[in-house]
Scaffold this active site. Structure first.
Site, PDB file in Angstrom:
ATOM      1  N   ASP A 149       0.762  -1.295   0.037  1.00  0.00           N
ATOM      2  CA  ASP A 149       0.150   0.124   0.025  1.00  0.00           C
ATOM      3  C   ASP A 149       1.146   1.355  -0.091  1.00  0.00           C
ATOM      4  O   ASP A 149       0.549   2.126   0.647  1.00  0.00           O
ATOM      5  CB  ASP A 149      -0.954   0.045   1.138  1.00  0.00           C
ATOM      6  CG  ASP A 149      -1.983   1.081   1.251  1.00  0.00           C
ATOM      7  OD1 ASP A 149      -2.149   1.789   0.142  1.00  0.00           O
ATOM      8  OD2 ASP A 149      -2.362   1.422   2.127  1.00  0.00           O
ATOM      9  N   TYR A 150       1.987   1.171  -0.688  1.00  0.00           N
ATOM     10  CA  TYR A 150       2.753   2.578  -0.920  1.00  0.00           C
ATOM     11  C   TYR A 150       1.738   3.545  -1.685  1.00  0.00           C
ATOM     12  O   TYR A 150       1.292   3.155  -2.680  1.00  0.00           O
ATOM     13  CB  TYR A 150       4.021   2.105  -1.633  1.00  0.00           C
ATOM     14  CG  TYR A 150       5.256   1.771  -0.721  1.00  0.00           C
ATOM     15  CD1 TYR A 150       6.049   2.539  -0.001  1.00  0.00           C
ATOM     16  CD2 TYR A 150       5.336   0.268  -0.658  1.00  0.00           C
ATOM     17  CE1 TYR A 150       6.733   2.038   0.956  1.00  0.00           C
ATOM     18  CE2 TYR A 150       6.529  -0.035   0.267  1.00  0.00           C
ATOM     19  CZ  TYR A 150       7.019   0.822   0.882  1.00  0.00           C
ATOM     20  OH  TYR A 150       8.007   0.380   1.950  1.00  0.00           O
ATOM     21  N   GLU A 151       1.973   4.722  -1.296  1.00  0.00           N
ATOM     22  CA  GLU A 151       0.958   5.841  -2.195  1.00  0.00           C
ATOM     23  C   GLU A 151       1.711   7.051  -2.576  1.00  0.00           C
ATOM     24  O   GLU A 151       1.498   7.832  -3.422  1.00  0.00           O
ATOM     25  CB  GLU A 151      -0.027   6.062  -0.979  1.00  0.00           C
ATOM     26  CG  GLU A 151      -0.898   4.930  -0.704  1.00  0.00           C
ATOM     27  CD  GLU A 151      -2.371   5.512   0.108  1.00  0.00           C
ATOM     28  OE1 GLU A 151      -2.385   6.682   0.353  1.00  0.00           O
ATOM     29  OE2 GLU A 151      -2.865   4.382   0.429  1.00  0.00           O
ATOM     30  N   HIS A 152       3.262   6.922  -2.165  1.00  0.00           N
ATOM     31  CA  HIS A 152       4.019   8.079  -2.676  1.00  0.00           C
ATOM     32  C   HIS A 152       5.310   7.399  -3.127  1.00  0.00           C
ATOM     33  O   HIS A 152       6.057   6.392  -2.366  1.00  0.00           O
ATOM     34  CB  HIS A 152       4.224   9.052  -1.515  1.00  0.00           C
ATOM     35  CG  HIS A 152       3.051   9.559  -0.806  1.00  0.00           C
ATOM     36  ND1 HIS A 152       2.415  10.405  -1.327  1.00  0.00           N
ATOM     37  CD2 HIS A 152       2.364   9.098   0.274  1.00  0.00           C
ATOM     38  CE1 HIS A 152       1.202  10.858  -0.576  1.00  0.00           C
ATOM     39  NE2 HIS A 152       1.409   9.862   0.322  1.00  0.00           N
ATOM     40  N   GLN A 211      -8.787   1.087  -4.185  1.00  0.00           N
ATOM     41  CA  GLN A 211      -9.467   2.019  -3.218  1.00  0.00           C
ATOM     42  C   GLN A 211     -10.554   2.830  -3.876  1.00  0.00           C
ATOM     43  O   GLN A 211     -10.269   4.007  -4.380  1.00  0.00           O
ATOM     44  CB  GLN A 211      -8.294   2.859  -2.605  1.00  0.00           C
ATOM     45  CG  GLN A 211      -7.117   2.072  -1.865  1.00  0.00           C
ATOM     46  CD  GLN A 211      -6.055   3.284  -1.316  1.00  0.00           C
ATOM     47  OE1 GLN A 211      -6.520   4.001  -0.849  1.00  0.00           O
ATOM     48  NE2 GLN A 211      -4.786   2.406  -1.375  1.00  0.00           N
TER      49      GLN A 211
END
Length: 301
Positions: A149-152, A211
């Site tokens: 769940d890396y988002e950056h 998501q």
């Protein structure tokens, strides 16, 4: 550990799995422990007639010993609620519920109110460090799977794909975990990283926790179904789960037709499961939508 990589490269290149066409599933998944609200496994609902995954959130390769958190190049530490979600709590929860599995999610959005960046120094060093640290956490907590769940990102999509793909391969090949999922969302920066990972290593990824709650508030049923078809195409052959948040996030809420959308997807054999963000947010209300989701899946044909 350096000797792993020549072998790993050969195995990853040659390893493949045939993917059956996904169909309806009685799978419920939920993130737990990210917000420090004291939620315990004994609080959450468990319908015995479906498969349930609770996902500990998060393990992060960051150091928080100073006021300025910094990346640690694959050395992961546990940042979920360790007062309540302990190794013994995981073991007890699973022992009492044979249909429950527990995973950990890697990355997340922020740590100490600062963005968490995927920031490897090199592919080999990051993977080596991640294998060591994640294997230790998985063993200590008796975990069944991992979620990404890396988002950056401070690196390009291909580097992300190689790091995560090799990590998942090793963990599954060594039977450290039995399943893996990813948690992308529709964002011009985020999505290319996950699509690069899917293109090369999608055969190793069991679930796509998309998501859908990252879409705007007020999303209609017809819009939600359109979004689903787009992402189901992007992650072709994968089990794309539908989702909503019990916080103040967007997307299609249960009050506005989420379960109507699920009925539509179930009719065409595309309801691959439901996941919720998050148990921490649901605790104050007694988990009504978790119960409804689980009952909905239990009554699915």
């Amino acid at each position: 550990m350096a000797a792993i990589f020549p072998i790993l490269l050969v195995l990853v290149t040659s390893f493949s799995l045939s993917q059956a066409t996904p169909t309806n599933s009685r799978l419920f998944r939920e993130y737990i422990g990210a917000e420090g609200k004291g939620v315990r496994f004994s609080d959450v609902p468990v319908n015995p007639n479906i498969e349930i995954h609770y996902i500990l959130s998060f393990a992060i390769d960051y150091n928080t010993s100073s006021s300025n958190p910094s990346p640690t190049n694959g050395y992961f530490s546990v940042y979920w609620d360790t007062d309540n979600l302990t190794p013994s709590a995981v073991s007890s929860f699973k022992a009492h519920h044979g249909n429950v599995k527990v995973a950990m999610s890697l990355g997340g959005d922020t740590i100490n109110d600062q963005f968490v960046y995927f920031n490897p120094k090199s592919i080999n060093s990051w993977v080596s460090n991640a294998i060591h640290s994640i294997s230790d956490i998985a063993s200590n907590y008796s975990l069944d799977g991992i979620d990404i769940d890396y988002e950056h990102f401070s690196t390009d999509p291909d580097t992300f794909a190689e790091c995560i793909g090799r990590l998942i391969f090793y963990l599954k090949q060594q039977r450290i975990v039995s399943f893996a999922s990813i948690a992308p969302y529709d964002n011009a920066t985020v999505q290319p990283h996950y699509l690069a990972l899917w293109k090369k290593y999608g055969h190793l990824i069991d679930y796509v926790n998309f998501q859908f709650y990252a879409y705007p508030k007020g999303t209609s049923v017809s819009q939600f179904l359109k979004y689903f078809e787009i992402q189901n195409s992007n992650y072709g052959g994968g089990k794309v789960l539908v989702s909503f948040g019990t916080d103040e996030s967007g997307g299609l809420s249960p009050q506005n037709g989420f379960f109507d959308a699920c009925i539509s997807l179930r009719r065409i054999n595309k309801l691959h499961g439901i996941f919720i963000w998050s148990a921490d947010d649901s605790k104050k209300d007694g988990f009504p939508y978790e119960k409804r989701s689980q009952n909905f899946l239990a009554n699915s044909k």
